[in-house]
Every structure is written in structure tokens, then in C-alpha cells.
Design a protein around this motif. Structure first.
Motif, mmCIF file in Angstrom:
data_model
loop_
_atom_site.group_PDB
_atom_site.id
_atom_site.type_symbol
_atom_site.label_atom_id
_atom_site.label_comp_id
_atom_site.label_asym_id
_atom_site.label_seq_id
_atom_site.Cartn_x
_atom_site.Cartn_y
_atom_site.Cartn_z
ATOM 1 N N GLU A 82 31.914 -10.102 67.164
ATOM 2 C CA GLU A 82 31.729 -9.312 65.945
ATOM 3 C C GLU A 82 31.823 -10.290 64.783
ATOM 4 O O GLU A 82 32.202 -11.460 64.964
ATOM 5 N N THR A 84 33.325 -9.670 61.416
ATOM 6 C CA THR A 84 34.295 -9.507 60.326
ATOM 7 C C THR A 84 35.438 -10.524 60.359
ATOM 8 O O THR A 84 35.784 -11.110 59.330
ATOM 9 N N ARG A 113 28.715 -9.662 73.531
ATOM 10 C CA ARG A 113 29.722 -8.820 74.182
ATOM 11 C C ARG A 113 29.317 -8.606 75.632
ATOM 12 O O ARG A 113 28.192 -8.194 75.899
ATOM 13 N N GLU A 115 29.064 -6.434 78.008
ATOM 14 C CA GLU A 115 29.096 -4.981 78.230
ATOM 15 C C GLU A 115 28.183 -4.644 79.380
ATOM 16 O O GLU A 115 27.360 -5.452 79.803
ATOM 17 N N LEU A 122 23.472 -4.155 74.562
ATOM 18 C CA LEU A 122 23.060 -5.465 75.061
ATOM 19 C C LEU A 122 24.245 -6.411 75.128
ATOM 20 O O LEU A 122 25.306 -6.127 74.571
ATOM 21 N N GLU A 131 30.366 -7.452 53.905
ATOM 22 C CA GLU A 131 31.821 -7.421 53.748
ATOM 23 C C GLU A 131 32.140 -7.629 52.272
ATOM 24 O O GLU A 131 31.556 -8.490 51.626
ATOM 25 N N ARG A 256 36.973 4.331 65.716
ATOM 26 C CA ARG A 256 36.331 3.021 65.870
ATOM 27 C C ARG A 256 37.094 2.123 66.848
ATOM 28 O O ARG A 256 38.268 2.291 67.071
ATOM 29 N N TYR A 260 41.516 -3.596 63.560
ATOM 30 C CA TYR A 260 41.869 -3.993 62.193
ATOM 31 C C TYR A 260 41.667 -2.896 61.146
ATOM 32 O O TYR A 260 42.006 -3.075 59.991
ATOM 33 N N TYR A 261 41.112 -1.764 61.528
ATOM 34 C CA TYR A 261 40.778 -0.772 60.499
ATOM 35 C C TYR A 261 42.000 -0.079 59.896
ATOM 36 O O TYR A 261 42.983 0.194 60.575
ATOM 37 N N LEU A 279 24.344 4.061 65.135
ATOM 38 C CA LEU A 279 23.379 3.172 64.488
ATOM 39 C C LEU A 279 24.123 2.058 63.759
ATOM 40 O O LEU A 279 23.782 0.888 63.864
ATOM 41 N N GLY A 305 23.467 -2.706 63.899
ATOM 42 C CA GLY A 305 22.757 -3.397 64.982
ATOM 43 C C GLY A 305 21.251 -3.361 64.757
ATOM 44 O O GLY A 305 20.670 -2.290 64.636
HETATM 45 P P1 HAM Z 1 30.857 -2.285 65.835
HETATM 46 O O1 HAM Z 1 30.863 -0.807 65.664
HETATM 47 O O2 HAM Z 1 31.527 -2.828 67.034
HETATM 48 O O3 HAM Z 1 31.507 -2.875 64.521
HETATM 49 O O4 HAM Z 1 29.366 -2.799 65.820
HETATM 50 C C1 HAM Z 1 28.537 -2.514 64.725
HETATM 51 C C2 HAM Z 1 27.147 -2.132 65.181
HETATM 52 O O5 HAM Z 1 26.610 -3.172 65.998
HETATM 53 C C3 HAM Z 1 27.031 -0.899 66.069
HETATM 54 O O6 HAM Z 1 27.026 0.284 65.326
HETATM 55 C C4 HAM Z 1 25.702 -1.147 66.729
HETATM 56 O O7 HAM Z 1 24.624 -0.859 65.850
HETATM 57 C C5 HAM Z 1 25.731 -2.629 66.958
HETATM 58 N N1 HAM Z 1 26.212 -2.941 68.318
HETATM 59 C C6 HAM Z 1 27.490 -3.090 68.729
HETATM 60 N N2 HAM Z 1 27.540 -3.408 70.033
HETATM 61 C C7 HAM Z 1 26.264 -3.452 70.464
HETATM 62 C C8 HAM Z 1 25.638 -3.735 71.722
HETATM 63 N N3 HAM Z 1 26.359 -4.038 72.799
HETATM 64 N N4 HAM Z 1 24.291 -3.698 71.808
HETATM 65 C C9 HAM Z 1 23.550 -3.411 70.723
HETATM 66 N N5 HAM Z 1 24.066 -3.135 69.499
HETATM 67 C C10 HAM Z 1 25.414 -3.150 69.376
HETATM 68 C C11 HAM Z 1 31.659 -4.196 64.253
HETATM 69 O O8 HAM Z 1 31.198 -5.077 64.921
HETATM 70 C C12 HAM Z 1 32.391 -4.448 62.955
HETATM 71 N N6 HAM Z 1 32.510 -5.923 62.757
HETATM 72 C C13 HAM Z 1 31.701 -3.783 61.794
HETATM 73 C C14 HAM Z 1 32.414 -4.000 60.509
HETATM 74 C C15 HAM Z 1 32.096 -4.890 59.535
HETATM 75 N N7 HAM Z 1 33.524 -3.384 60.122
HETATM 76 C C16 HAM Z 1 33.885 -3.841 58.931
HETATM 77 N N8 HAM Z 1 33.040 -4.761 58.583
#
Ligand code: HAM
Length: 423
Positions: A82, A84, A113, A115, A122, A131, A256, A260-261, A279, A305
Motif C-alpha cells: 500500500e 500511505t 499483495r 492475494e 490482483l 494524501e 477498512r 492505522y485509521y 472501487l 485501484g
Molecule cells: P485499500 O482499500 O487497501 O487502501 O486499497 C485501495 C484500493 O486499491 C481499493 O479500493 C482497490 O481499488 C485497490 N485494490 C486493493 N487491493 C487490490 C487488489 N488486490 N487488486 C486490485 N485492486 C486492489 C489502501 O491501500 C490505503 N493505502 C488507502 C489510503 C490512502 N488510505 C489513506 N490513504
């Protein structure tokens, strides 16, 4: 012969699909720019500990999904799961506290990731993220949500829903945690395995479980346990959204998947992507800087994403990824094409897209190629034309064709490509 495969859960982005990527990336940059957010780029990998401390040891992301390896110097590194924590690390390390606060950043980055690959999930994906670091004012929460909303709306998406919640802060969360434990403990035997394990460690996570939805629906709401500061913060965020006419629904089970939230959490879901694959999502993380060993630095952001953005656009039929052909195709039948090189360079230097094919194909096959490439104009400078010191210029839309002296090449072509001649 060995057949190669890309690693599971990854994708090749080929033309013309890559045009769609360029379109949404350009839109992301444009929208971020209109709000005064500047680009940050951080390394693809970080020291593993950053994510353990930042994202949280008990999260699925850190426990099950990291790509972690030891480098040749024996250091443990992790491909970023990620953005952040890495952005906060960069903020602290580079003394961005010294700049006018808050610091407003955006990024376009690949994320890794481990997954189970499925639709919309993906092992390498890409995020547009923003941010805002260094202010805990609730109107930044509103602005960040508005920025993301504007980006996806301007791309053409309509079938979206914003879900909003507040999960409080270290002052009020312990009381909420107790309420959740009191609610869930008697249900323990009925919960899924993961939830039974998580119950005492991190009961908030239970609200997120896709299997135990029915229990989550009846669970106590975090908004009923907020301290006065968190309550006011949450009210102001809602007022901000109302003022900007951004529709939202309060979702009391939204917590979520990252530790950290604090306070505001939100997700945009899209009808076609379904409940399990938001999304985009984000929230406030006022304790993250301290969790990774820095001074207190509040922050708010989201990650969107790009693969899911494109999938949603596809589902709504909203993105025209039309192939853009060359402005000019140069055909030199019966010659190797060496003489074309300076001629084409001169037109490219004027900003036009110019293509050709080398190696002496016939005029017929070159015209076919120009047509397949959707060229607007074809200039023919074959062996015959060269001998006469002339070239032919054909407009593929009208079919009209004229002959010109070769020494008028630059003037005729730049005029034609700008729309002046032979239409
Ligand atoms: P997250 O919800 O884990 O948040 O990921 C954010 C977005 O990334 C998801 O809503 C999705 O669109 C995309 N995403 C996550 N995992 C996948 C995956 N395996 N395949 C495809 N798309 C994916 C974060 O990562 C936080 N850093 C967001 C954030 C920024 N919070 C505060 N600042």
C-alpha cells in the motif's frame, strides 16, 4: 520451446488497452493538479518493519499478503502492499514538516499483495492515491473525498455509492471496543474461524467479515461511542459533503482493512464491481506517524485501484479507448527507405505523429498498412517519385490526391496536417 507465463495475479497491459491507462492517469494528474496536490514517488520496496508498524501486525495485508525477501545484505525488505505508510515515511525522512502545512500529495504506483487472484483482485495492482499530511481539520477529509469523486465522475462513472463512517480515536475507541466485545463474545461459537481468532485481538475487524454479515448488521455502531472531538469532526465532514452535494450513505459496519485509521473512513463502491471489491477507499490516519516512530502528524487520504476504475468504466461503457492513428504515413514503395528518415524527422519535429514501413514493400501493401493504422494522410515517395523530385499526398478520408515538388515537403505537409490543404 519453453512457454513463458507471467506470474499469477499479474497482467500485461498491451496497446490499445494501455491508451485507456494513459487516459485515466492523465485525468488523475489533472484533477489532483486542480486541487494543488503534487506528485510523490517512493521506492517500490521498503524495510519490512515500516509496514508491520504502519499498516499493523494483525491485518491480513501484513500477516498473509506481503511479498517479503531478504536482500544480499541480510536486510528484510517488502514490496509495498500500500502507499500511505511509505508516503508518511518519506514525509518524515525528508523533513516535509518544514513546508507549509498540510502537504498535499498524490501518487500513481504499483502495489503488491499476495492475494487469491479473482475478478478485481490482483497480486500486482496500481493505485492513484492522495494524501494530505499535517492537518487534522475535517474539511480536508471533505476535500480528499471530493477530489476522488471528481476524478471518477469526470471519467464518466455514474453508478457509484459513497459509504462513510467514523471509527473514533484512541480516546473513544476503547469504550467502543468493549461494547463490541460484549456483543460478540456470546456469539463466538457461531462466528467463522478467522473471526473467532480475531475477536480478542481486534474486534473491529469482525464488522468487515463477509461471512458474518448478519451479526455485523446488529452490532453496536462506532458513531454512538465517539468522544466529543470525534463527533464534531464527523459532523463537519458530513456538512462538507452536503455543501459540495456529494451524496453518501452512512455505513456503520465500514471499518477498512488497515490498522492505522482513525475517525473518518470511507469507500466508494460501484454497482458492477460488487460489495467485496470497493472501487476506492481511504480515511484519516492521525496515529500513523507515531506508530512508525515519528512525531504526531495527522493525515487523510485514499487509494483508487486503476484496474477497478477501468473495469467500472468498461461496465458502464464510459471510456472510449479509440485508437489514434498516425497523422501521416509515409510510403516508399520499391526503396529501402533511407531517404525517408530526414523527411519524417522534419515533420515529427513539428509535433505530428509520423509512421512508415521499411524494406521495399509494394504500394498496395503499404496502403493497406496505412489504412489498418488509421492514418489520416499518406505521402508517397517511392523510387518513381524520387526520380522525378516529387511526392504524392493522399487524404485517406476524402481519397483526394495531389502531386508536389519534393522541395515543398515541409510546407505542404505541415499545412495539410494542420488542416489547410486538400480536404
Ligand atoms: P485499500 O482499500 O487497501 O487502501 O486499497 C485501495 C484500493 O486499491 C481499493 O479500493 C482497490 O481499488 C485497490 N485494490 C486493493 N487491493 C487490490 C487488489 N488486490 N487488486 C486490485 N485492486 C486492489 C489502501 O491501500 C490505503 N493505502 C488507502 C489510503 C490512502 N488510505 C489513506 N490513504
Amino acid at each position: 520451446m519453453k512457454r513463458w507465463h507471467r506470474p499469477r495475479g499479474t497482467a500485461d497491459i498491451l496497446p490499445p488497452e494501455s491508451r485507456k491507462w494513459q487516459t485515466i492517469e492523465a485525468l488523475a494528474r489533472s484533477v489532483a493538479g486542480r486541487y494543488g496536490y503534487e506528485e510523490i514517488r517512493t521506492p517500490t520496496f521498503e524495510y519490512t518493519e515500516l509496514f508491520h508498524r504502519g499498516v499493523g501486525d494483525t491485518t491480513d495485508i501484513v500477516q498473509k499478503e506481503t511479498y517479503t525477501f531478504e536482500d544480499r545484505g541480510g536486510r528484510s525488505l517488502t514490496l509495498r502492499p500500500e502507499g500511505t505508510a511509505a508516503v508518511m515515511r518519506a514525509y518524515l525522512e525528508n523533513g516535509l514538516q518544514g513546508r507549509p502545512q498540510p502537504v498535499k500529495l498524490f501518487y500513481l504506483m504499483s502495489i503488491f499483495r499476495y492475494e487469491k487472484p479473482e475478478a478485481g483482485r490482483l497480486r500486482q495492482h496500481h493505485q492513484f492515491g492522495v494524501e494530505v499530511l499535517g492537518s487534522d481539520h475535517p474539511l480536508w477529509d471533505g476535500e480528499v473525498i471530493a477530489l476522488g469523486y471528481r476524478a471518477v465522475r469526470e471519467s464518466g462513472l455514474r453508478r457509484l455509492e459513497l459509504r462513510l463512517n467514523s471509527i473514533g480515536c484512541p480516546v473513544c475507541r476503547p469504550r467502543y471496543r468493549e461494547a463490541l466485545l460484549a456483543y460478540y463474545r456470546p456469539l463466538k461459537e457461531k462466528l467463522c474461524r478467522d473471526c473467532q481468532d480475531r475477536l480478542e485481538r481486534n474486534p473491529l475487524r469482525l464488522l468487515d467479515c463477509k461471512e458474518d454479515r448478519e451479526y455485523a448488521e446488529e452490532a453496536p455502531h462506532s458513531v454512538d461511542y465517539l468522544c466529543e472531538d470525534c463527533r464534531r469532526h464527523h459532523e463537519t465532514v458530513k456538512e462538507a459533503l452536503a455543501a459540495m452535494e456529494i451524496p453518501y450513505r452512512e455505513d456503520f459496519t465500514l471499518v477498512r482493512g488497515l490498522d492505522y485509521y482513525t475517525r473518518t473512513v470511507f469507500e466508494f463502491v460501484h454497482e458492477e464491481l460488487g460489495e467485496k471489491t470497493a472501487l476506492f477507499g481511504g480515511g484519516r490516519y492521525d496515529g500513523l506517524a507515531e506508530a512508525i516512530g515519528g512525531p504526531p502528524v495527522p493525515g487523510i487520504g485514499f487509494g483508487l485501484g486503476l484496474e477497478r476504475w477501468l473495469a467500472a468504466l468498461e461496465a458502464e461503457g464510459a471510456l472510449r479507448g479509440e485508437e489514434e492513428g498516425p497523422d501521416l504515413f509515409v510510403a516508399a514503395p520499391g526503396t529501402e527507405g533511407l531517404h525517408l528518415l530526414p523527411l519524417m524527422e522534419r515533420i515529427r519535429s513539428q509535433g505530428f505523429r509520423v509512421e512508415t514501413d521499411y524494406g521495399g514493400r509494394s504500394l498496395k501493401s503499404l496502403m493497406k498498412l496505412a489504412d489498418r493504422k488509421k492514418a489520416r494522410w499518406v505521402a508517397i515517395v517511392g523510387a518513381e517519385e524520387l526520380a522525378e523530385g516529387r511526392f504524392l499526398l493522399r487524404n485517406l478520408e476524402s481519397g483526394g490526391q495531389e502531386s508536389y515538388p519534393l522541395d515543398m515537403w515541409d510546407d505542404v505537409l505541415t499545412g495539410a496536417l494542420r488542416g489547410g490543404v486538400g480536404r
